[in-house]
Design a protein around this motif. Sequence first.
Motif, PDB file in Angstrom:
ATOM      1  N   ALA A   1       1.835   8.300  -8.986  1.00 55.00           N
ATOM      2  CA  ALA A   1       1.292   6.984  -9.290  1.00 55.00           C
ATOM      3  C   ALA A   1       2.059   5.898  -8.546  1.00 55.00           C
ATOM      4  O   ALA A   1       1.467   4.927  -8.051  1.00 55.00           O
ATOM      5  N   GLY A   2       3.374   6.064  -8.443  1.00 57.69           N
ATOM      6  CA  GLY A   2       4.182   5.109  -7.708  1.00 57.69           C
ATOM      7  C   GLY A   2       3.837   5.060  -6.232  1.00 57.69           C
ATOM      8  O   GLY A   2       4.009   4.020  -5.570  1.00 57.69           O
ATOM      9  N   ASP A   3       3.333   6.185  -5.717  1.00 54.67           N
ATOM     10  CA  ASP A   3       2.905   6.235  -4.316  1.00 54.67           C
ATOM     11  C   ASP A   3       1.461   5.757  -4.136  1.00 54.67           C
ATOM     12  O   ASP A   3       0.928   5.812  -3.034  1.00 54.67           O
ATOM     13  N   GLY A   4       0.835   5.325  -5.239  1.00 56.21           N
ATOM     14  CA  GLY A   4      -0.485   4.710  -5.128  1.00 56.21           C
ATOM     15  C   GLY A   4      -1.647   5.508  -5.664  1.00 56.21           C
ATOM     16  O   GLY A   4      -2.768   5.000  -5.718  1.00 56.21           O
ATOM     17  N   ALA A   5      -1.433   6.763  -6.065  1.00 62.74           N
ATOM     18  CA  ALA A   5      -2.540   7.587  -6.552  1.00 62.74           C
ATOM     19  C   ALA A   5      -2.952   7.178  -7.963  1.00 62.74           C
ATOM     20  O   ALA A   5      -2.123   6.736  -8.770  1.00 62.74           O
ATOM     21  N   THR A   6      -4.229   7.331  -8.249  1.00 63.68           N
ATOM     22  CA  THR A   6      -4.698   7.305  -9.637  1.00 63.68           C
ATOM     23  C   THR A   6      -4.437   8.680 -10.222  1.00 63.68           C
ATOM     24  O   THR A   6      -4.887   9.690  -9.665  1.00 63.68           O
ATOM     25  N   VAL A   7      -3.691   8.738 -11.324  1.00 65.79           N
ATOM     26  CA  VAL A   7      -3.234  10.013 -11.870  1.00 65.79           C
ATOM     27  C   VAL A   7      -3.915  10.303 -13.201  1.00 65.79           C
ATOM     28  O   VAL A   7      -3.901   9.467 -14.111  1.00 65.79           O
ATOM     29  N   VAL A   8      -4.509  11.478 -13.292  1.00 68.18           N
ATOM     30  CA  VAL A   8      -5.001  12.002 -14.562  1.00 68.18           C
ATOM     31  C   VAL A   8      -4.038  13.099 -14.977  1.00 68.18           C
ATOM     32  O   VAL A   8      -3.841  14.071 -14.237  1.00 68.18           O
ATOM     33  N   LEU A   9      -3.406  12.936 -16.120  1.00 72.02           N
ATOM     34  CA  LEU A   9      -2.442  13.932 -16.584  1.00 72.02           C
ATOM     35  C   LEU A   9      -2.955  14.576 -17.855  1.00 72.02           C
ATOM     36  O   LEU A   9      -3.596  13.937 -18.683  1.00 72.02           O
ATOM     37  N   THR A  10      -2.696  15.871 -17.986  1.00 70.24           N
ATOM     38  CA  THR A  10      -3.128  16.583 -19.180  1.00 70.24           C
ATOM     39  C   THR A  10      -1.945  16.879 -20.079  1.00 70.24           C
ATOM     40  O   THR A  10      -0.792  16.918 -19.637  1.00 70.24           O
TER      41      THR A  10
ATOM     42  N   MET B   1       0.843  -1.190   0.000  1.00 77.49           N
ATOM     43  CA  MET B   1       0.000   0.000   0.000  1.00 77.49           C
ATOM     44  C   MET B   1       0.881   1.245   0.000  1.00 77.49           C
ATOM     45  O   MET B   1       1.722   1.421   0.872  1.00 77.49           O
ATOM     46  N   GLY B   2       0.693   2.101  -1.015  1.00 81.34           N
ATOM     47  CA  GLY B   2       1.426   3.351  -1.048  1.00 81.34           C
ATOM     48  C   GLY B   2       0.767   4.386  -0.177  1.00 81.34           C
ATOM     49  O   GLY B   2      -0.389   4.258   0.223  1.00 81.34           O
ATOM     50  N   ARG B   3       1.502   5.448   0.102  1.00 79.63           N
ATOM     51  CA  ARG B   3       0.944   6.461   1.005  1.00 79.63           C
ATOM     52  C   ARG B   3      -0.128   7.305   0.338  1.00 79.63           C
ATOM     53  O   ARG B   3      -0.810   8.076   1.011  1.00 79.63           O
ATOM     54  N   LEU B   4      -0.296   7.173  -0.980  1.00 81.27           N
ATOM     55  CA  LEU B   4      -1.366   7.890  -1.682  1.00 81.27           C
ATOM     56  C   LEU B   4      -2.423   6.940  -2.248  1.00 81.27           C
ATOM     57  O   LEU B   4      -3.209   7.329  -3.111  1.00 81.27           O
ATOM     58  N   THR B   5      -2.455   5.724  -1.760  1.00 76.66           N
ATOM     59  CA  THR B   5      -3.460   4.765  -2.217  1.00 76.66           C
ATOM     60  C   THR B   5      -4.863   5.319  -1.992  1.00 76.66           C
ATOM     61  O   THR B   5      -5.141   5.924  -0.956  1.00 76.66           O
ATOM     62  N   ASP B   6      -5.727   5.122  -2.978  1.00 72.68           N
ATOM     63  CA  ASP B   6      -7.118   5.591  -2.973  1.00 72.68           C
ATOM     64  C   ASP B   6      -7.246   7.093  -3.213  1.00 72.68           C
ATOM     65  O   ASP B   6      -8.351   7.635  -3.152  1.00 72.68           O
ATOM     66  N   LYS B   7      -6.138   7.770  -3.496  1.00 65.89           N
ATOM     67  CA  LYS B   7      -6.192   9.194  -3.834  1.00 65.89           C
ATOM     68  C   LYS B   7      -6.260   9.368  -5.347  1.00 65.89           C
ATOM     69  O   LYS B   7      -5.755   8.547  -6.117  1.00 65.89           O
ATOM     70  N   VAL B   8      -6.881  10.453  -5.787  1.00 66.76           N
ATOM     71  CA  VAL B   8      -6.938  10.808  -7.200  1.00 66.76           C
ATOM     72  C   VAL B   8      -6.196  12.123  -7.394  1.00 66.76           C
ATOM     73  O   VAL B   8      -6.457  13.100  -6.674  1.00 66.76           O
ATOM     74  N   ALA B   9      -5.273  12.144  -8.347  1.00 69.17           N
ATOM     75  CA  ALA B   9      -4.459  13.331  -8.598  1.00 69.17           C
ATOM     76  C   ALA B   9      -4.636  13.799 -10.032  1.00 69.17           C
ATOM     77  O   ALA B   9      -4.714  12.986 -10.961  1.00 69.17           O
TER      78      ALA B   9
END
Length: 251
Positions: A27-36, A1-9
């Motif tokens: 993303a490596g820390d667990g976040a789902t990342v939307v990049l523009t 589990m990353g420290r940003l798991t379940d977060k959206v960035a």
Amino acid sequence: MGRLTDKVALVTGGSRGIGRAVARRLAGDGATVVLTYAQDGAAAAETVENIEKDGGRAFALRAELGEHGDAEALWAAFDAVTGDARVDILVNNAGIGRSAGIATLTEEEFDKVFAVNVRAPFFVVQHALPRLNDGGRIINVSSGAARMALPEIIAYSSTKGALDTFTLNLAKALGPRGITVNSVAPGIIDTDVNAGWLRADPEAWERAAALSALGRVGTPEDVADIVAFLASDDARWVSGRVVDATGGSGL
């Protein structure tokens, strides 16, 4: 589990350079990342592919900033990609990297650099407010140029000073919701944007490295790691600050 798991960035300008490194780190820390991205869809797709190869989750969407209505269009595209997801971390990274000096800068160029570097982050945040979870993070990518006299890029430097002031006021406004707002101010970073004058000229590289107290040119990952700290719970008591990411340049 990353420290940003379940977060959206959301990371604007996340297809190359600092934005790409930030997207990969979050993303490596667990976040789902939307990049523009503005134009380079292939680079954005490559960034998403690399994140997924590393076991992360990411989406890319085209969002060209600098025009009226750009922020509203960005969030409409975000909603379409994510299914109206809430957002926890917003990184305003997209920007125009350089500008001319006062003697030659045109009104059109002035308007463009302020539209992308100042107006766009302002309204991206405005439209984010209903979607941003309490306890969230806003991180604005500023520049060390905001605190140093660099008249050859005077308009660009001025936009970053404005962004830091925006950070300060936004931190006060959003503090009651537990949302922290900070700026990260990179120095000279080895990115594609700087390739033309930096990588191609060994003397320019040496001069750039000498500006830093640490004696080297910065990497996108140097900045991304600071952004990741500010995005984490470890930085819960830091808000309204400009975090220097220049390697001690200009000391």
